[in-house]
Design an enzyme around this catalytic site. Structure first.
Site, PDB file in Angstrom:
ATOM      1  N   GLY A 255       0.824  -1.203   0.000  1.00  0.00           N
ATOM      2  CA  GLY A 255       0.000   0.000   0.000  1.00  0.00           C
ATOM      3  C   GLY A 255       0.857   1.251   0.000  1.00  0.00           C
ATOM      4  O   GLY A 255       1.773   1.388  -0.811  1.00  0.00           O
ATOM      5  N   ASP A 256       0.562   2.174   0.913  1.00  0.00           N
ATOM      6  CA  ASP A 256       1.346   3.415   0.997  1.00  0.00           C
ATOM      7  C   ASP A 256       2.184   3.445   2.269  1.00  0.00           C
ATOM      8  O   ASP A 256       2.445   4.507   2.832  1.00  0.00           O
ATOM      9  CB  ASP A 256       0.423   4.631   0.935  1.00  0.00           C
TER      10      ASP A 256
END
Length: 342
Positions: A255-256
């Site tokens: 993800g981030d």
């Protein structure tokens, strides 16, 4: 590749025994020289081999070039012994020397298939002397060596190059698989497994873990699409690589979420590093299709061994600090509380 001990031991024992017996049977200068050469070269090869194996075990540079040159010298010594044995007129001695040389060529071809040019050179040095000696033995039948040895050299070289190609393909596949297992396919940074290995490799256990979570990434991803989101993640990874030291380990957990494993230990220095990362990550990004986006980043920091020594413990502590950073308004760095001394 060049350090197979069983083949090395067999070759050394064989050539030393043959050169010793031949020198004992014909104690002439040229045979004594051959015997001394064999003992000197084989002893030196053994020393270099032991040094190389110890260096390899410690992941230091090995003296492979020296060992290869000694291998060529050994092949030339065997060839020299074969030459003088054939020219001696003593067919017991000639038989021993030729049998020894032929046996060594099998080991040479097997042991050095990963370096076919080296194997070919050693075959020429070992058996080429048979062709040189054949015209001077008074035995016309030995002239067949001019056909046998080139044919053998060609066939072994062809097999060596084929095996070398297979070896290279296998090694590349293993290297690529190992890389994929420890690196993120999108950014090229280490993944969770690679990060865990990096933490385990820190023998002194002293390091800091910075847990980064991008602020506003989901909005960019939802507004511009996953393609733009992927571009942004790669751009963030590039900035993290530029903002850290060569000794630091940068990873993407998915993800981030990013992680930096740093050797900085002073809390003040870590907070300063976190603030610098916040500033650099928050600068606008010029992406494809003339899109400019801006995001932020919140950072939680944990220390090893204060907050743990394994990835799970450090991430847990850093995650708590990250939650605190977000609760305080995001785009900032926070250090996990240190345990108070009893």
């Amino acid at each position: 590749m060049f350090g197979t001990l069983p083949i090395f031991a067999g070759g050394v024992l064989n050539t030393l025994a043959v050169s010793t017996l031949v020198a004992y049977r014909i104690p002439q200068k040229q045979f004594l020289i051959w015997c001394v050469l064999e003992y000197g070269i084989c002893l030196t090869r053994l020393i270099v081999l032991v040094v190389a194996q110890r260096a390899a075990a410690e992941r230091r540079k090995t003296p492979t070039d020296i060992y290869i040159l000694l291998g060529l010298a050994w092949a030339a010594s065997v060839g020299y012994g074969t030459l003088i044995s054939l020219l001696s007129g003593d067919w017991v001695v000639a038989t021993l020397a030729c049998l020894s040389a032929a046996a060594m060529v099998g080991g040479i071809s097997f042991r050095n298939f990963g370096a076919p040019r080296l194997a070919g050179a050693m075959i020429v040095l070992t058996l080429g002397s048979c062709c040189i000696a054949a015209p001077f033995t008074g035995e016309p039948l030995l002239m067949i060596t001019f056909l046998q040895i080139p044919f053998y050299l060609a066939s072994m070289s062809a097999a060596g190059f084929r095996l070398n190609k297979m070896l290279i393909v296998t090694m590349r596949a293993e290297r690529e698989n190992a890389y994929r297992a420890q690196h993120d396919s999108l950014t090229g940074l280490r993944n969770r497994a690679g990060l865990a290995e990096a933490i385990a490799a820190r023998r002194d256990g002293l390091s800091a873990l910075l847990y980064l979570d991008l602020d506003g990434f989901k909005a960019v991803n939802d507004t511009h699409g996953h393609g733009t989101g992927d571009q942004l993640l790669r751009a963030v990874a590039a900035r993290l690589g530029e903002s850290t030291r060569p000794s630091d380990v940068v990873a993407r957990l998915g993800g981030d979420e990013f992680v930096i494993l740093s050797e900085l230990l002073a809390p003040a220095a870590l907070i300063k590093l976190g603030e610098r990362l916040v500033t650099q990550i928050s600068a606008p990004y010029d992406l494809a299709q003339d899109r400019t986006v801006t995001i932020g980043v919140s950072i939680g920091i944990a220390l090893a061994p204060e907050h743990g020594t394994d990835l799970a413990s450090l991430l847990s502590a850093a995650d708590r600090a990250l939650y605190e950073a977000k609760a305080l308004g995001k785009s900032r760095a926070a250090l996990a509380p240190l345990r108070k001394a009893a």
